[in-house]
Design a protein around this motif. Structure first.
Motif, PDB file in Angstrom:
ATOM      1  N   LYS A 208      -1.137  17.795  -4.935  1.00  0.00           N
ATOM      2  CA  LYS A 208      -0.262  16.972  -3.991  1.00  0.00           C
ATOM      3  C   LYS A 208      -1.024  16.251  -2.921  1.00  0.00           C
ATOM      4  O   LYS A 208      -1.327  15.286  -2.326  1.00  0.00           O
ATOM      5  N   TRP A 211      -4.289  14.353  -3.505  1.00  0.00           N
ATOM      6  CA  TRP A 211      -3.328  13.032  -3.881  1.00  0.00           C
ATOM      7  C   TRP A 211      -3.330  12.790  -2.220  1.00  0.00           C
ATOM      8  O   TRP A 211      -3.410  11.298  -1.922  1.00  0.00           O
ATOM      9  N   GLN A 212      -2.004  12.916  -1.590  1.00  0.00           N
ATOM     10  CA  GLN A 212      -1.654  13.126  -0.715  1.00  0.00           C
ATOM     11  C   GLN A 212      -2.741  11.818   0.225  1.00  0.00           C
ATOM     12  O   GLN A 212      -2.462  11.240   1.142  1.00  0.00           O
ATOM     13  N   HIS A 213      -3.207  12.860   0.758  1.00  0.00           N
ATOM     14  CA  HIS A 213      -5.031  12.720   1.715  1.00  0.00           C
ATOM     15  C   HIS A 213      -6.070  12.277   1.097  1.00  0.00           C
ATOM     16  O   HIS A 213      -6.871  11.643   1.785  1.00  0.00           O
ATOM     17  N   LYS A 217      -8.261   5.765  -4.260  1.00  0.00           N
ATOM     18  CA  LYS A 217      -8.457   6.471  -5.352  1.00  0.00           C
ATOM     19  C   LYS A 217      -8.063   5.200  -6.783  1.00  0.00           C
ATOM     20  O   LYS A 217      -7.903   4.319  -6.627  1.00  0.00           O
ATOM     21  N   CYS A 241       1.232   3.103  -5.477  1.00  0.00           N
ATOM     22  CA  CYS A 241       0.695   4.192  -4.623  1.00  0.00           C
ATOM     23  C   CYS A 241      -1.008   3.377  -4.128  1.00  0.00           C
ATOM     24  O   CYS A 241      -1.571   4.089  -3.746  1.00  0.00           O
ATOM     25  N   THR A 243      -3.141   2.213  -6.104  1.00  0.00           N
ATOM     26  CA  THR A 243      -3.919   3.552  -6.753  1.00  0.00           C
ATOM     27  C   THR A 243      -4.476   2.055  -7.986  1.00  0.00           C
ATOM     28  O   THR A 243      -4.574   1.090  -8.464  1.00  0.00           O
ATOM     29  N   PHE A 337       3.193  12.421  -9.768  1.00  0.00           N
ATOM     30  CA  PHE A 337       3.039  11.804  -7.940  1.00  0.00           C
ATOM     31  C   PHE A 337       3.229  10.230  -7.526  1.00  0.00           C
ATOM     32  O   PHE A 337       3.319  10.366  -6.470  1.00  0.00           O
ATOM     33  N   GLU A 340       5.298  10.720  -4.189  1.00  0.00           N
ATOM     34  CA  GLU A 340       4.468  11.677  -3.336  1.00  0.00           C
ATOM     35  C   GLU A 340       4.540   9.705  -2.084  1.00  0.00           C
ATOM     36  O   GLU A 340       3.423   9.133  -2.722  1.00  0.00           O
ATOM     37  N   SER A 342       1.327   8.871   0.203  1.00  0.00           N
ATOM     38  CA  SER A 342       0.185   9.148   0.298  1.00  0.00           C
ATOM     39  C   SER A 342      -0.432   8.220   1.479  1.00  0.00           C
ATOM     40  O   SER A 342       0.083   6.757   1.696  1.00  0.00           O
ATOM     41  N   ASN A 343      -1.844   7.889   1.608  1.00  0.00           N
ATOM     42  CA  ASN A 343      -3.059   7.749   2.874  1.00  0.00           C
ATOM     43  C   ASN A 343      -3.323   6.270   1.847  1.00  0.00           C
ATOM     44  O   ASN A 343      -4.631   6.162   2.609  1.00  0.00           O
ATOM     45  N   SER A 344      -3.206   5.354   1.005  1.00  0.00           N
ATOM     46  CA  SER A 344      -3.900   4.850  -0.164  1.00  0.00           C
ATOM     47  C   SER A 344      -4.080   3.512   0.989  1.00  0.00           C
ATOM     48  O   SER A 344      -3.441   3.276   1.442  1.00  0.00           O
TER      49      SER A 344
END
Length: 564
Positions: A208, A211-213, A217, A241, A243, A337, A340, A342-344
């Motif tokens: 996680k 993934w968050q940082h 992605k 997210c 992604t 995820f 969660e 994230s910084n996407s």
């Protein structure tokens, strides 16, 4: 119920019946007669008899592919068993369960110049989950106990974790044809309970955090069976997210937010723009990816983190950058995820989608003025494929051409991409059509693949729902797509397999309807006719010019690279 008088054989057949192995594909022979007679006279089985062992094994593979359950294949001794090998290797890499039963001479006769006798023990050892040898003539209670335990284990092994083929080699003494009226007596069944792979909380938290940082992605999807729950999770990750989801036709994943023509998209990324499209975190799921371009891209531009998620114990590091191999289902892990933060990077996400949209525009622009060729043929096929059909892709050029076109959302796609061989594409599609009678099954294949596996038409189980499209470009067109010899004579004589075979005569010899197209107008008409209901299978031969195909495809990729 008349069964073989060989108790070891009866025990094997009883266990398969009790464990709900319903389908058995037999190939005629003498040494496997006790097995054939016992399967045939047991109403628990749907027994199919296909003479060519190579075709029979691929037919069974197509059945098991659709059933997601084991199918048994059974042949006589000697080189007959070797003919199973290509389909077994394909099943192993596709993770398709097959129960392979080969009859054999007793140990004493191996290497003693007896007929149809070779070394069969562990004959497929590189491409099976397990190999077993039992005595079909077993009489003593301890020997029968061993047979029982072994067959129970073999069937369970074929379905555990990552499914796959298992081999049971059965030694049999003569006489072979004697039967008994003994009733099919109850037999002991051993059940197994497997714990699903669980990821402990410590590792989940670690993943996680990564993934968050991760700012950029990508989830790259290889060959998968249709799965609405996975599609829903990926669509959520893409939309919420940011992604990037890259799919192929054989991923069976379509969504407006997925990029599903990788080669068309990736080919325009150059040395100056590599960094712009390189991910921090690459997640791969599914079986092998077709695109060589995407493989080279990630091998040459390795992400900081690469996770591969698959329910198997075999570690796969296709892109030479693996940091986590996670033995679980993609649905189970990716669902962690969904909620969660994230910084996407929205810029990264938009860059990929803008690239995809630009290339789609150029794709349509080029095809609008392109002459009749393989590329235009696949455009017409893609446009006319009926909704809710099942499409099987032959290897070499068909599976690559189809990747250049957007796929309809309600079509299922399959291909023998475990080993990527051409040797059983038609037989596999025929086996799948036998199981999926309620759906239109369409095979798109090349002329060499079709000729190589023509014995697929030599059986009594071809369904009316099977439609075969043969792209006849007079040889192995794939060798004009991939790296090739510079000299034309070397290309034609050594690689392309030019031929003068008359497909019409071949097809009609098997009593199958034949149709033909060699230009745009007849092509569109014949495709319309092909997909209409018919009382027998149909083959549509589509003829194209190999030299022109080569030039058109090269110009196509050059057009994609032009600046807008």
């Amino acid at each position: 119920m008349q069964l073989s008088n060989k108790k070891g054989v009866v025990e094997l057949v009883n266990i398969l019946a009790t464990k709900a192995i319903k389908h058995v594909v037999l190939s005629p022979g003498s040494r496997n007669a006790p097995l054939s007679l016992s399967f045939y006279n047991n109403s628990a089985f749907d027994v199919l008899v296909i003479p060519d062992e190579r075709s029979a094994a691929y037919f069974a593979l197509g059945m098991a592919q659709q059933l997601q359950r084991p199918v048994a294949i059974c042949c006589t001794s000697g080189t007959a068993a070797l003919n199973y090998a290509p389909a077994i290797a394909e099943a192993y890499y596709q993770k398709i369960p097959l129960i392979i039963i080969t009859a054999d001479r007793p140990d004493a006769w191996i290497d003693q110049a007896d007929g149809q006798t070779i070394r069969q023990e562990n004959i497929y050892y590189n491409y099976i989950k397990a190999s077993y040898r039992i005595n079909g003539d077993a009489e003593h209670k301890d020997d029968l106990w061993y047979v029982n335990r072994t067959i129970n284990e073999a069937v369970e092994k074929s379905m555990q974790a990552a499914p796959g083929p298992v081999h049971i080699n059965v030694s049999l003494n003569e006489p072979l044809y004697q039967k008994t009226n003994r009733l099919n007596t109850p037999t002991r069944i051993i059940h197994t309970i497997n714990n699903e792979s669980q990821i402990d909380s410590k590792n989940i938290n670690k993943l996680k955090n990564i993934w968050q940082h991760a700012n950029k992605k990508i989830i790259l999807c290889g060959m998968l069976t249709p799965d609405p729950s996975l599609k829903k999770i990926l669509a959520n990750l893409s939309q919420n997210c940011k992604t990037v989801i890259l799919t192929e036709t054989t991923s069976n994943l379509t969504d407006k937010n997925f990029i599903n023509s990788i080669d068309r998209t990736i080919d325009t990324i150059n040395v100056q723009t590599f960094e712009k499209y390189k991910p921090d975190l690459l997640i791969t799921i599914g079986n092998p990816v077709i695109s060589k371009k995407i493989k080279n891209f990630f091998r040459n531009n390795q992400p900081t983190e690469h996770w591969h998620i698959e329910e198997t114990e075999e570690i796969t590091d296709t892109y030479q950058s693996l940091t986590y191999f996670i033995n679980t289902s993609p649905q189970k892990l990716l669902s962690y995820f969904l909620i969660e933060k994230s910084n996407s990077s929205n810029d990264f996400y938009e860059s990929w989608h803008q690239l995809n949209n630009n290339n789609l525009h150029k794709h349509r622009e080029y095809l609008a003025s392109a002459p009749y060729c393989d590329l235009k043929v696949f455009e017409a096929i893609s446009d006319k494929l009926p909704d809710n059909s099942v499409v099987h892709l032959g290897n070499s050029s068909p599976v690559r051409y189809i990747q250049l076109f957007n796929q309809k959302e309600n079509i299922e796609w399959y291909s023998n991409r475990g080993t990527s061989g051409i040797d059983g594409c038609t037989s596999t599609a025929a086996g799948a059509a036998y199981i999926r009678k309620e759906k239109l099954n369409i095979l798109i294949t090349g002329d060499i693949s079709f000729l190589y596996d023509s014995n697929a038409l030599w059986n009594n189980y071809l369904e009316n729902n099977l439609k075969i499209i043969v792209i006849n470009n007079k040889g192995g067109g794939i060798f004009r797509i991939i790296d090739r010899p510079e000299k034309e004579d070397e290309l034609q004589k050594l690689f392309e397999t030019r031929h003068q075979m008359n497909l019409k005569k071949l097809v009609e010899a098997f009593g199958i309807d034949y149709r033909f197209a060699s230009d745009t107008s007849t092509l569109n008409n014949e495709l319309d006719q092909l997909f209409k209901p018919n009382n027998k299978p149909v083959v549509l031969e589509i003829e194209t010019n190999p030299e022109l195909n080569d030039k058109i495809l090269k110009n196509y990729f050059e057009h994609l690279k032009k600046q807008s």
